[in-house]
Design an enzyme around this catalytic site. Structure first.
Site, PDB file in Angstrom:
ATOM      1  NE  ARG A  77      -2.484  -1.626   3.264  1.00 40.75           N
ATOM      2  CZ  ARG A  77      -2.405  -2.927   3.574  1.00 40.75           C
ATOM      3  NH1 ARG A  77      -2.906  -3.828   2.774  1.00 40.75           N
ATOM      4  NH2 ARG A  77      -1.808  -3.321   4.673  1.00 40.75           N
ATOM      5  CD  GLU A 114       1.343  -5.804  13.437  1.00 43.68           C
ATOM      6  OE1 GLU A 114       0.445  -5.135  12.916  1.00 43.68           O
ATOM      7  OE2 GLU A 114       2.538  -5.601  13.181  1.00 43.68           O
TER       8      GLU A 114
END
Length: 192
Positions: A77, A114
């Site tokens: 993105r 994460e």
């Protein structure tokens, strides 16, 4: 020829700020990609001309204020956002790719997020960033792993990171603290 301001779907007026556009357009998906995570989908923001216009304008302004010579867009993105920011600024863009997408020789930097571990790469030759000031552009700052890996790649190639410009920051994951004090611009905040 400069573009005509886009009209927003909320009353026919352009968005006053990126924050307003983000609050209006982000799609929030609970428990994705895993339970307890609120995923904020930017796809509706990117697809809406008025929202995209104000987000890119504010990202470009922040990048100019950081004194960037070049925009570094992170796969994937960050490519969409970074290309538009670079165009708005009149600079080029350095595509910072996921491992295995560029032909050799490359400079590789591994990192963890994460959810997983991965690696980013930039060309080892063909793109000279020595001495250039580069702003790193991405959609979300979470743990900071991706941006830190990109920073390390830039520094290893002789460039300097002027700062970071992101659309959203996920609170409580420590990403901001891991960026070593370089300037950080966040357009919107994740709702808790």
């Amino acid at each position: 020829m400069s573009p005509t301001p886009s009209i927003s779907p909320h009353g026919g007026q352009p968005y006053a700020s990126a924050l307003e556009a983000l609050q209006d357009k982000i799609r929030r998906v609970p428990d994705f990609p895993e339970p307890g995570v609120l995923f904020e989908d930017l796809t509706p923001v990117l697809a809406d001309p008025a929202a995209l216009n104000v987000v890119i304008a504010e990202m470009a302004e922040a990048s100019k204020e950081l004194g960037a010579d070049l925009v570094g867009g992170l796969d994937a993105r960050g490519f969409l956002l970074g290309s538009a920011v670079a165009y708005e600024m009149g600079t080029g863009i350095l595509a910072i790719r996921k491992k295995g997408k560029l032909p050799p020789p490359v400079i590789t930097q591994e990192y963890t997020t994460e959810y997983s571990s991965a690696a980013l790469e930039i060309p080892a030759n063909g793109v000279d960033i020595s001495g250039k000031s580069i702003v790193l552009v991405d959609d979300v700052l979470a743990t900071g792993g991706t941006l830190i890996a990109a920073r390390d790649l830039i520094e290893r190639a002789g460039g300097r990171v002027a700062g970071y410009v992101v659309v959203l920051e996920v609170p409580g994951l420590g990403g901001r603290e891991r960026l070593d004090g370089a300037p950080l611009v966040v357009l919107g905040k994740q709702e808790n």
